[in-house]
Design an enzyme around this catalytic site. Structure first.
Site, short mmCIF file in Angstrom:
data_model
loop_
_atom_site.label_atom_id
_atom_site.label_comp_id
_atom_site.label_asym_id
_atom_site.label_seq_id
_atom_site.Cartn_x
_atom_site.Cartn_y
_atom_site.Cartn_z
N ALA A 61 65.02 67.83 -3.69
CA ALA A 61 64.31 68.66 -2.70
C ALA A 61 65.26 69.70 -2.13
O ALA A 61 66.48 69.53 -2.18
CB ALA A 61 63.80 67.77 -1.57
N GLY A 100 64.38 64.27 -5.71
CA GLY A 100 63.13 64.84 -6.22
C GLY A 100 63.24 65.25 -7.69
O GLY A 100 62.24 65.25 -8.42
N GLU A 103 62.57 62.19 -9.54
CA GLU A 103 61.14 61.85 -9.36
C GLU A 103 60.28 62.73 -10.27
O GLU A 103 59.30 62.27 -10.86
CB GLU A 103 60.74 62.02 -7.89
CG GLU A 103 61.41 60.98 -7.01
CD GLU A 103 61.02 61.12 -5.55
OE1 GLU A 103 61.36 62.15 -4.96
OE2 GLU A 103 60.36 60.21 -5.02
N GLU A 123 68.24 59.61 -1.64
CA GLU A 123 67.57 59.93 -0.37
C GLU A 123 68.05 59.07 0.79
O GLU A 123 68.13 59.53 1.93
CB GLU A 123 66.05 59.78 -0.51
CG GLU A 123 65.36 60.86 -1.31
CD GLU A 123 65.41 60.65 -2.82
OE1 GLU A 123 66.17 59.77 -3.28
OE2 GLU A 123 64.70 61.37 -3.54
#
Ligand code: NAI
Length: 719
Positions: A61, A100, A103, A123
Site C-alpha cells: 500500500a 498489499g 495480497e 503490516e
C-alpha cells in the site's frame, strides 16, 4: 500507473509503474483495474501476467495515503476481480512482494518468483494486519501454522522458502517476466477453480483450538502490549473457522479497530521517523544533502574489549577491511577467537561466507597507517583516549577520520587535543555492538560536515539506525536515562520496591524495568561514574541532608549495594537475587527488602503506597522533560531523532512511538501539569522542573509533533 502490452501474441502483460517500489497508490490501482479489464475483454488474450517495473513487483500500500481520504478503486474488489477472472493471471515477482503487493499476488492464479525476491506481509510492524484478504488467503494457501508465523511477525521470506511453503509455484534464476509469460502460455485454457484461493477452506489442522491458544499466549507475551499481533491471530482464526465472506468481514472489523488505534499511528510515525533521521542537519546549517561523505575502504578499531569486538564484527560484515588493534596480548588472543566466532555465527545465519580474512589483528598502533577511518574503543578514560588520539594523529595518513566510542566523555575536548579537530566525531555504539541497531553519531562544534556524513553513511552500511546528535554529557540517550533512573531510586526510598517499579515499566512495554536492567548491565558501571563525579560518600551518614548532594536530591541506594559487593547478575546479587553469579533469572531478595526498610528508618523516611501510575509519570515524564531540554539546546534536531534513539536503543516500546511521540499523544498540557505537580512535592529535584520549551509549547497551543520543529524555530527567534 499500470502499462499494458500484448506479448507473445496472446499474453496481456501489465506492468506496475510507481517508483521506487510500485506502491499501490490510487493511480496504480486504477491502472490495474483498467488494464485487467482490457486484457479480459480482448479475445486475442489467453492469459495475463502482472509484473512491476525496475525489478520490483510491488512494495504494498502507499503508506502516504494512510489517514487521508482514500480515493481511487479499493484494493479488495480489485484483487477479487483478478481472482474471479476467466483467464489465468500470473504474478511475476521480482525484488519484493510485500503487504498489499503480496495480497495482489495471492489474488492471482499463479505466482512465479525470481530467486532473489522477498515476500511478506509486514503490516503488523505498522500496527495493522493484511486487510486486503491477505489474512484470509494466506492460511488457505499454506496452512494455519505457517500463515500465523508470517502474519504475526511480519517477517519476509526468501523465494526458496516461499516455494517450500507453497506461496509461489515456481522460482527462476533467469528473467522472471519471460518465465511468467512462458508459464502463462502453458496454463492457458486450464480450469481455474483450483487456483482461486478464497474458494477453498484452510488445509485441515488437528486440534485447532489448542494451536490458537498456544499461539495467542506466545504472541501476547512477545507483543508487550502491542495489539496488532493479537488482531492478526484473530483474523487468521477467522480464516480457519469461518467461510471466506465472513472471514473478510472479521478482517475488516479488526482492521478498523487497529486503524483508529494510537498504536498504528505510533508505529507509522516510527516508520517515517527512521527515514527522517537520515536527513540530518547540524546547527551550523550543514545537512545530509549538501555534505558528501568520504569513501571508506579500510577501517581500524582500537581496543578489543566488549565494544571493540562487536564494532569489528559490524564493520567486517559490511565487507570492509578492518585492522583490529589491542595492546594486551591475552586480550588480543581472546578477542580474535570471539570475533571469529561471531563472524562465523553471523555468516551462518545469513547463509554467506564469514569475512574472517577481512580482519587483521595487531598489537601495534602503527598498523593503522593507511586506514580511512578509526573507531577508538579503549577504556573510558579521557587521559588514555587523548593519548590514543594523539598517537593516531601522528600515525594515520592525512584525512583519516578519528571516531571515539566514548559513552559520555567530551568529544570536543578530545578533538581539541588533535591537530585536525574537524576530523573527530563520536560514534556511540550500544552493547553488543554487532547486534544493537542504534548508533549515535556525535558531532562537536568543530566536526566537519564531511566527517558527520562519513560516519552516518558508515552507520547505514552497518545496518544501524544512525542518529546525528550534538555533544553534551551522555549525548541524547544516556542524558535522558539519568533522570529516569534517578526517579526510580527516589521511588524506592519513598516506599516502592524494585518489583513494583519494574512491573509498571514492563507493563508499559519496556523489555526490562530499571532495576532488572541495572542488574544486567552491572551496578558498578553507574557507581564508577558517580564516584568520578564526586557524588559518592560513605554510607554511614543519615537524615535528609545525607541525601542532598551537590545541592540536589541524591539517592545513595545504588552506592550502598555496590559497597556490599552486590553488582547485579555478575555477582548473583543486586536489586534481585540470582541462583548463581551470571544467572539471569531474577528472584525476590528478602535481604534487599529488609535493607530498604533499614535504610528508610535510618533516613527518617516513611514508606507510602505507590501505584503504577505514579511510577510511570515520574520515571517517564522526567525522561521526556530532559528530551525537551535536549530539543531546546539543539542537541537533537527534532523529536524524531530522540524517538528513534529510544525505540532502537533503549527498549522504548515501538507501539508507543518513542518518548516525544508519547508526550504528544498524552498531551503536552497534561505532561506539564503532572511535572508541576511532582515538582511541588519534590522541589529539591531539578529534573522535575518543567523545561521552558515544554512550557512555551503548551503556551503556544500544544502544536502536534510534526509541527514542533517549526514551533521551536519560531520560539527561538522570539528569544
Ligand atoms: P573494555 O574494558 O571491555 O575494553 C577496553 C579494551 O581496550 C581493553 O581490551 C584494553 O586492553 C584495550 N586498550 C586499552 N588501552 C589500549 C590502547 N592504548 N590501545 C589498544 N587497546 C587498548 O571496555 P568496553 O566496555 O569495550 O568500553 C570501551 C569504550 O566504549 C569505553 O569508552 C566505554 O565507555 C564505551 N562504551 C561502552 C559500552 C558498554 O556497554 N560496555 C557501551 C557504549 C560505549
Amino acid at each position: 500507473m499500470a502499462e499494458y502490452n500484448r506479448v507473445s501474441e496472446c499474453v496481456g502483460l501489465i506492468t506496475l509503474r510507481n517508483p521506487p517500489v510500485n506502491a499501490l497508490s490510487a493511480a496504480v490501482r486504477q491502472g490495474i483495474v483498467d488494464t485487467v479489464q482490457r486484457a479480459l475483454s480482448d479475445p486475442n488474450v489467453k492469459s495475463v501476467v502482472i509484473c512491476g517495473q525496475n525489478g520490483i513487483f510491488c512494495g504494498g500500500a502507499d503508506i502516504k495515503e494512510f489517514g487521508s481520504n482514500m480515493t481511487g478503486p479499493p484494493l479488495i474488489p480489485m484483487i477479487h476481480a483478478i481472482e474471479s477472472a476467466n483467464k489465468p493471471v500470473v504474478a511475476a515477482i521480482e525484488g519484493s512482494a510485500l503487504g498489499g503487493g503480496l495480497e495482489l499476488a495471492l489474488g492471482c492464479h499463479y505466482r512465479i518468483a525470481h530467486s532473489k525476491a522477498r515476500l511478506g506481509l509486514p503490516e503488523v510492524s505498522l500496527g495493522l494486519l493484511p486487510a486486503a484478504g491477505g489474512s484470509q488467503r494466506l492460511p488457505r494457501l499454506i496452512g494455519v501454522p505457517a500463515a500465523l508465523n508470517l502474519i504475526t511477525t511480519g517477517r519476509h521470506v526468501t523465494a526458496a522458502e516461499a516455494l517450500q511453503l507453497g506461496i509461489v509455484d515456481q522460482v527462476t534464476d533467469h528473467n522472471t517476466v519471460a518465465a511468467a509469460v512462458k508459464f502463462a502460455l502453458s496454463v492457458a485454457g486450464r480450469s481455474l477453480d483450483p487456483r482461486r484461493i478464497s474458494t477453498h477452506p484452510c488445509p485441515q489442522q488437528p486440534d485447532l483450538d489448542a494451536l490458537f491458544e498456544e499461539v495467542m499466549q506466545k504472541v501476547r507475551q512477545s507483543a508487550r502490549g502491542a495489539i496488532a499481533p493479537i488482531a492478526c491471530v484473530q483474523a487468521v482464526r477467522a480464516a480457519a473457522t469461518l467461510p471466506y465472506a465472513q472471514g473478510m468481514e472479521r478482517e475488516r472489523e479488526l482492521m478498523a479497530t487497529l486503524f483508529t488505534s494510537g498504536q498504528a499511528r505510533a508505529l507509522q510515525y516510527c516508520f517515517f521517523a527512521e527515514r527522517a533521521v537520515g536527513r540530518w542537519r547540524m546547527p551550523s546549517g550543514a545537512r545530509w544533502d549538501t555534505s558528501k561523505p568520504r569513501p571508506v575502504h579500510k577501517a581500524a578499531v582500537i581496543g578489543l574489549g566488549t565494544m571493540g569486538r562487536g564494532i569489528t564484527v559490524a564493520l567486517a560484515q559490511t565487507g570492509l577491511s578492518v585492522i583490529a588493534v589491542e595492546t594486551q596480548e591475552k586480550q588480543l588472543m581472546e578477542a580474535k577467537q570471539a570475533i571469529s566466532g561471531m563472524l562465523e555465527r553471523g555468516a551462518k545465519r545469513r547463509g554467506v561466507a564469514p569475512a574472517l580474512d577481512g580482519v587483521i589483528y595487531s598489537q601495534n598502533i602503527q598498523a593503522v597507517a593507511d586506514v580511512d577511518l578509526v573507531i577508538e574503543a579503549v577504556f573510558e578514560d579521557i587521559a588514555l583516549k587523548t593519548k590514543v588520539f594523539q598517537q593516531l594523529s601522528a600515525v594515520c595518513k592525512p584525512g583519516t577520520l578519528l571516531c571515539t566510542n566514548t559513552s559520555a566523555l567530551d568529544v570536543d575536548q578530545l578533538a581539541s587535543e588533535t591537530p585536525n579537530p574537524e576530523l573527530v566525531v563520536g560514534m556511540h555504539f550500544f552493547a553488543p555492538a554487532h547486534v544493537m541497531k542504534l548508533l549515535e553519531v556525535v558531532y562537536g562544534p568543530r566536526s566537519s560536515p564531511q566527517a558527520v556524513a562519513t560516519a552516518m553513511q558508515l552507520g547505514k552500511k552497518m545496518g544501524k539506525a544512525s542518529v546525528a546528535v550534538g555533544n553534551c554529557r551522555g549525548f541524547v540517550g544516556n542524558r535522558m536515562l539519568k533522570p529516569y533512573i534517578e526517579e526510580a531510586f527516589f521511588l524506592l526510598e519513598e516506599g516502592a520496591t524494585p518489583e513494583l517499579v519494574d512491573q509498571a515499566l514492563e507493563e508499559f512495554g519496556f523489555p526490562m524495568g530499571v532495576f532488572r536492567m541495572s542488574d544486567l548491565s552491572g551496578l558498578d558501571v553507574g557507581w564508577r561514574v558517580r564516584k568520578g563525579d564526586g557524588l559518592v560518600e560513605p554510607g554511614t551518614a543519615s537524615g535528609r541532608s545525607a541525601r542532598i548532594r551537590q545541592g540536589r536530591r541524591y539517592s545513595p541506594l545504588g552506592d550502598l549495594l555496590c559497597e556490599e559487593g552486590h553488582f547485579g547478575q555478575k555477582t548473583g546479587r543486586g536489586w534481585y537475587q540470582y541462583d548463581k553469579p551470571g544467572s539471569r533469572v531474577a528472584r525476590f531478595d528478602p535481604w534487599l527488602h529488609s535493607f530498604l526498610g533499614a535504610y528508610r528508618a535510618q533516613h527518617g523516611l516513611v514508606a507510602r503506597r505507590i501505584d503504577h501510575q505514579e511510577v510511570l509519570e515520574r520515571c517517564l515524564y522526567a525522561l521526556i522533560n530532559e528530551g525537551f531540554h535536549i530539543l531546546d539546546d539543539g542537541i537533537a534536531a527534532g523529536p524524531e531523532d530522540i524517538d528513534v534513539i529510544y525505540v532502537s536503543g533503549y527498549g522504548w516500546p515501538r507501539h508507543r512511538g518513542g518518548p516525544m511521540f508519547y508526550a504528544n499523544m498524552v498531551g503536552l498540557a497534561k505532561v506539564l501539569e503532572r511535572l508541576e505537580h511532582y515538582q511541588q512535592l519534590h522541589p529539591e529535584v531539578p529534573h522535575l522542573q518543567p523545561s521552558s520549551l515544554l512550557r512555551r509549547l503548551v503556551a503556544s497551543g500544544s502544536p502536534p509533533i510534526h509541527k514542533w520543529g517549526e514551533a521551536i524555530k519560531k520560539l527561538h527567534s522570539q528569544l
